[in-house]
Design an enzyme around this catalytic site. Structure first.
Site, PDB file in Angstrom:
ATOM      1  N   ARG A  30      15.165  -0.092  -1.478  1.00  0.00           N
ATOM      2  CA  ARG A  30      13.771  -0.037  -1.939  1.00  0.00           C
ATOM      3  C   ARG A  30      13.041   1.032  -1.135  1.00  0.00           C
ATOM      4  NH1 ARG A  30       9.034  -4.396  -3.635  1.00  0.00           N
ATOM      5  NH2 ARG A  30       9.732  -3.953  -5.716  1.00  0.00           N
ATOM      6  N   TYR A  64       7.581  -0.857   6.641  1.00  0.00           N
ATOM      7  CA  TYR A  64       8.328  -1.676   7.592  1.00  0.00           C
ATOM      8  C   TYR A  64       9.249  -0.763   8.414  1.00  0.00           C
ATOM      9  CZ  TYR A  64       6.250  -5.449   4.966  1.00  0.00           C
ATOM     10  OH  TYR A  64       5.333  -6.268   4.385  1.00  0.00           O
TER      11      TYR A  64
HETATM   12  C1  FMN Z   1       2.674 -11.944  -2.123  1.00  0.00           C
HETATM   13  C2  FMN Z   1       3.592 -10.775  -2.226  1.00  0.00           C
HETATM   14  C3  FMN Z   1       4.760 -10.746  -1.496  1.00  0.00           C
HETATM   15  C4  FMN Z   1       5.632  -9.655  -1.578  1.00  0.00           C
HETATM   16  N1  FMN Z   1       6.782  -9.656  -0.857  1.00  0.00           N
HETATM   17  C5  FMN Z   1       7.640  -8.605  -0.952  1.00  0.00           C
HETATM   18  C6  FMN Z   1       8.871  -8.610  -0.255  1.00  0.00           C
HETATM   19  O1  FMN Z   1       9.204  -9.556   0.430  1.00  0.00           O
HETATM   20  N2  FMN Z   1       9.662  -7.525  -0.355  1.00  0.00           N
HETATM   21  C7  FMN Z   1       9.316  -6.449  -1.123  1.00  0.00           C
HETATM   22  O2  FMN Z   1      10.052  -5.477  -1.187  1.00  0.00           O
HETATM   23  N3  FMN Z   1       8.175  -6.460  -1.824  1.00  0.00           N
HETATM   24  C8  FMN Z   1       7.339  -7.503  -1.765  1.00  0.00           C
HETATM   25  N4  FMN Z   1       6.190  -7.498  -2.503  1.00  0.00           N
HETATM   26  C9  FMN Z   1       5.956  -6.421  -3.487  1.00  0.00           C
HETATM   27  C10 FMN Z   1       6.466  -6.871  -4.852  1.00  0.00           C
HETATM   28  O3  FMN Z   1       7.876  -6.947  -4.898  1.00  0.00           O
HETATM   29  C11 FMN Z   1       6.021  -5.923  -5.972  1.00  0.00           C
HETATM   30  O4  FMN Z   1       6.533  -4.641  -5.701  1.00  0.00           O
HETATM   31  C12 FMN Z   1       4.503  -5.847  -6.091  1.00  0.00           C
HETATM   32  O5  FMN Z   1       3.950  -7.162  -6.139  1.00  0.00           O
HETATM   33  C13 FMN Z   1       4.070  -5.075  -7.328  1.00  0.00           C
HETATM   34  O6  FMN Z   1       4.612  -5.632  -8.499  1.00  0.00           O
HETATM   35  P1  FMN Z   1       3.765  -6.612  -9.469  1.00  0.00           P
HETATM   36  O7  FMN Z   1       2.569  -5.852  -9.919  1.00  0.00           O
HETATM   37  O8  FMN Z   1       4.719  -6.904 -10.599  1.00  0.00           O
HETATM   38  O9  FMN Z   1       3.405  -7.835  -8.709  1.00  0.00           O
HETATM   39  C14 FMN Z   1       5.315  -8.577  -2.416  1.00  0.00           C
HETATM   40  C15 FMN Z   1       4.126  -8.617  -3.140  1.00  0.00           C
HETATM   41  C16 FMN Z   1       3.270  -9.677  -3.066  1.00  0.00           C
HETATM   42  C17 FMN Z   1       2.013  -9.697  -3.898  1.00  0.00           C
END
Ligand code: FMN
Ligand code: FAD
Length: 783
Positions: free
Chosen positions: A618, A570
């Site tokens: 982040r 971003y």
């Molecule tokens: C549908 C979706 C939306 C996400 N939205 C954000 C977000 O708004 N901001 C962000 O920093 N990461 C976002 N992520 C990344 C997640 O915070 C996380 O880092 C990622 O899903 C990996 O972790 P997990 O395996 O526990 O899901 C998003 C991920 C997914 C799948």
């Protein structure tokens, strides 16, 4: 059928045995350049599981091998005057020379022709063979001859190692981590027969040079090692046999098959010695090849089946070996750890061994790990029980004046469900239920600082009063009904803005209703994405002011923490990565230049955000792409933010460029958190394919992160933390009074469920060979 096998190591000999058993009529010849009993090295090690495999495929050689082996169950870690032992590992060792002699004897018995002192330099002489097995080891001449076809990737690792032997008896797989005036040395040692043990010494290149090992003869360097480890060798000699210091080459080949030639063992792929899997891989390759030859209609089909069927298993082992070798290469990161935490890190480094599984095998060791963790928490000023501590996941953490009740975090997850940036009822229930579910911290989805900062039309924002009121309703609910803290993640989409909702096409440009997008440089994300406008001074000032204004609103909402989104490609991330920042002004170029704008924004936020409230950032700790951000850059980035006042680095990765090559797997981003935390010395939150409380505890106890965020897991399991608390008996976990009967029930049932599962696991687990041997040799008790 005629089969030529080049190389009489474990891969060549074992494939000869299995193929000959399958096709007694086949003419099979093994060509080995050395003499029959001419072999380098000392012992090899196999796990019980590998031996089970050998038993299934060739009971005759299995019996001979197991008669000769030394068994042991324990791993012992020596560090700073302490030793920690963990049992139940089930390993055995054998001399490499004995192993090869057993395999040679078995091959001969079956009618395989073994030709020694036969150095093959041209496979043309096997023109009449139906199959040519290239088992010619790590420096494979034939892999190199057809380099363009096999496409090997050789990653020469930085640490130096030498393989030696000793007569020192050992009753455990022994790791010794030794501080010296030159730096750290590591010994990996195990006994393989009576009066003989293998000793692999390892050190980093600078320590190697400082210790004056460069240019020493094998004997001289063995004497130097004996000086360093003399306290443990207890008067025993170090033995040498081609024990020169080398670098380990991690080899992966894109193709394993060329016409009727097939690569086996180290020739095709290597696995670092620290997980002791090289000979296992070589012999299991032979099993896979024999299986394919048994079932496929032609040699071509068999080779194809071998390559397709075997690759995943080999890559999994290589991945575990990679993770392990990286741990050893960076042992200095943990050098000041409490010895029990250090030992826990050694045990759990390659992911196979975890907190729960060690609790079953070595409850006293884990109890000590828990106590050490609790002591650290107490030293940070928390009044926690050190005598009977809760599991690390349920230990509190303080960042400035925000105290989290536990270490589980709901990762920021965009819900794509806002209307004009306003979070609605869905958001209230979404965040509210996860707060009630017990998480220590909830971080909001990326909340955009202006209308044109949004990723999609469904993103939440915080640029007007209506949005502020909606967020305040959510924050108030969380504070009134749970013990969770809630952090606001602020971001700007940059070149990934004006795109579709996730379910309509992630990162794809909107066909209508879009808005102009900005970035560090005018490079579109997809070739057909909007070309972003390169940000000038005025654009930077406007964006910075929007961040500050949103944070002012966030403070009025009552958020406990502020997270600045500098990851995932971003806007702010687009400045940091050299792949998306090609500016020639002071906001581009070196990492320092590329960090300038994100740091300006951060500093402006830090200046207005209340001093008692923490801030996190982040980051994408790697771009997973050539020329992009690496783990080492991430350490510099984290340091720069730490100097600017960041309290926590939320370590994510990637999503910068489309052609990235991420290496996924369980907890796949955790190594980056570990690196940032222990090199930049800043608190970290890790995330990425972490799905169990066992993994959360493993990561925390090993000092790989301070907080653990779970994204997708929380989408389907809002009460993840409450359930985990029941499992670990962490009774202090928050539960709203309306739900107390449910809490009582799950806590009561968990005690029984846990006991049942442990009993089942213990019953289902076959005795290790070491245990069986101990039982067989135990003197009968006097009646
Ligand atoms: C549908 C979706 C939306 C996400 N939205 C954000 C977000 O708004 N901001 C962000 O920093 N990461 C976002 N992520 C990344 C997640 O915070 C996380 O880092 C990622 O899903 C990996 O972790 P997990 O395996 O526990 O899901 C998003 C991920 C997914 C799948
Ligand atoms: C320091 C160290 C420690 C290790 N510790 C362990 C351990 O504890 N456990 C474990 O399982 N593994 C261990 N390994 C790995 C193990 O030694 C190898 O992975 C294993 O031997 C691979 O078997 P291979 O048959 O593929 O190759 P090799 O054993 O290397 O055999 C290849 C054979 O091919 C012959 N050859 C080569 N070129 C030609 C040619 N042109 N013509 C004819 N013959 C040729 C060579 O002489 C050799 O005998 C260790 C390795 C190292 C370096």
């Amino acid at each position: 059928m005629k089969i030529a096998i080049i190389g009489g190591g474990p891969a060549g000999l074992y494939s000869a045995i299995l193929l000959k058993k399958q096709r007694p009529e086949a003419e099979i010849t093994v060509y080995e350049r050395n003499r029959a009993d001419d072999t380098f090295g000392f012992g090899v090690v196999f796990s019980d599981a590998t031996l089970d495999n050998f038993e299934k495929y060739d009971p005759a050689s299995y019996r001979r091998i197991t008669q000769e082996f030394a068994y042991w169950d324990d791993i012992a870690v020596h560090f700073r005057g302490t030793v920690h032992r963990v049992g139940g590992n089930g390993f055995c060792g054998c001399s490499r020379r004995r192993l090869l002699l057993i395999l040679q004897e078995r091959a001969r018995e079956l009618g395989v022709t073994l030709l020694f002192e036969a150095d093959i330099d041209d496979e043309a002489r096997f023109a009449d063979a139906d199959l040519v097995v290239l088992a010619d080891g790590i420096n494979s001449r034939f892999r190199d001859k057809y380099i363009g076809h096999f496409q090997p990737e050789v990653d020469v690792r930085s640490n130096m190692f030498a393989w030696m032997g000793s007569s020192r008896p050992l009753d455990a797989f022994t790791f010794i981590f030794q501080e010296t005036e030159w730096g750290p040395f590591i010994a990996h040692a195990y006994q393989y027969e009576v009066g003989r043990s293998t000793w692999i010494f390892e050190t980093d290149p600078a320590t190697f040079r400082r210790a004056g090992l460069e240019g020493l003869s094998e004997r001289q360097s063995a004497d130097r090692m004996a000086g360093i480890f003399g306290w443990f060798l207890d008067g025993h000699q170090l033995l040498i046999n081609r024990s020169m210091w080398r670098n380990f080459p991690m080899i992966r080949s894109k193709r394993w098959v060329k016409d009727n030639m097939v690569l086996l063992g180290d020739a095709k792929a290597t696995a670092h010695f620290s997980i002791g899997s090289g000979t296992k891989l070589a012999m299991e390759d032979a099993i896979a090849l024999a299986d394919a030859m048994q079932h496929a209609p032609t040699v071509d089909a068999a080779l194809q089946q071998y390559e397709e069927g075997r690759r995943e298993e080999v890559e999994k082992t290589q991945h575990a070996a990679d993770v392990s070798l990286v741990w050893f290469e960076h042992v200095d990161r943990f050098w000041d750890f409490d010895p029990v935490q250090f030992a826990f890190g050694v045990m759990t480094r390659a992911k196979a061994i975890t907190y729960d599984n060690l609790t079953l095998r070595a409850p006293d060791f884990v109890a000590e790990v828990d106590k050490a963790f609790a002591k650290q928490v107490r030293a940070q000023g928390h009044d926690v029980d050190v005598g009977k501590p809760v599991a690390p996941m349920f230990q509190p953490l303080r960042l400035r004046e925000m105290t989290l009740a536990n270490r589980a975090v709901v990762s920021p997850m965009c819900m794509y469900s806002a209307k004009e940036g306003v979070p609605g009822d869905f958001h209230l229930v979404h965040y509210g239920s996860r707060a009630i579910g017990g998480a220590g911290l909830i971080v909001t989805e990326m909340t955009c600082v202006s209308r044109d900062a949004r990723i999609t039309p469904g993103c939440t924002g915080l640029w007007n009063d209506e949005q502020e009121a909606a967020w305040r309703r959510i924050v108030d609910f969380v504070h009134a009904n749970s013990a969770a803290k809630i952090g606001l993640q602020l971001g700007h989409a940059g070149r990934k803005g004006a795109t579709k909702l996730m379910w309509d096409g992630m990162d794809r440009p909107l066909e209508e209703g879009g808005w102009d997008v900005l970035s560090a440089s005018p490079i579109p994300y997809f070739p057909d994405s909007q070309v972003p406008r390169e940000m000038d001074r005025a654009a930077r000032d406007t964006v910075k002011a929007a961040f500050v204004a949103a944070a002012v609103r966030g403070e009025r909402c009552g958020f406990d923490m502020l997270e600045l989104h500098c990851a995932h490609g971003y806007l702010l991330a687009s400045f940091i990565s050299p792949l998306t920042n090609q500016r020639s002004d002071e906001y581009g170029g070196s990492l320092e230049g590329r960090l300038r704008f994100p740091l300006e924004v951060f500093e402006a936020l830090r200046a207005m955000w209340p001093a008692h409230k923490p801030m996190s950032v982040r980051i994408s700790a790697t771009d997973w792409a050539e020329g992009g951000i690496t783990g080492d850059d991430a350490v510099h980035i984290a340091r720069a933010f730490a100097e600017a006042g960041v309290d926590l680095v939320d370590v994510s990765t990637g999503q910068t460029v489309r052609d990235a090559q991420p290496v996924y797997g369980r907890m796949f981003q955790t190594p980056f958190s570990e690196q940032v935390r222990n090199e930049a010395r800043v608190a970290t939150m890790c995330v990425g394919n972490i799905t169990t409380s066992d993994q959360v505890n493993t990561i925390l106890a090993a000092g790989r992160a301070d907080l653990v965020a779970l994204g997708r897991k929380h989408l389907v399991d809002p009460a993840f933390t409450l359930k985990a608390a029941a499992w670990y008996g962490a009774a202090a976990v928050f539960c709203p009074q309306q739900y107390l009967p449910g809490k009582e029930q799950i806590f009561r049932n968990s005690v029984r469920d846990r006991q049942d599962l442990e009993d089942l696991k213990i019953k289902a687990k076959p005795k290790t060979r070491a245990e069986l041997k101990a039982e067989a040799t135990k003197p009968l008790a006097a009646e």
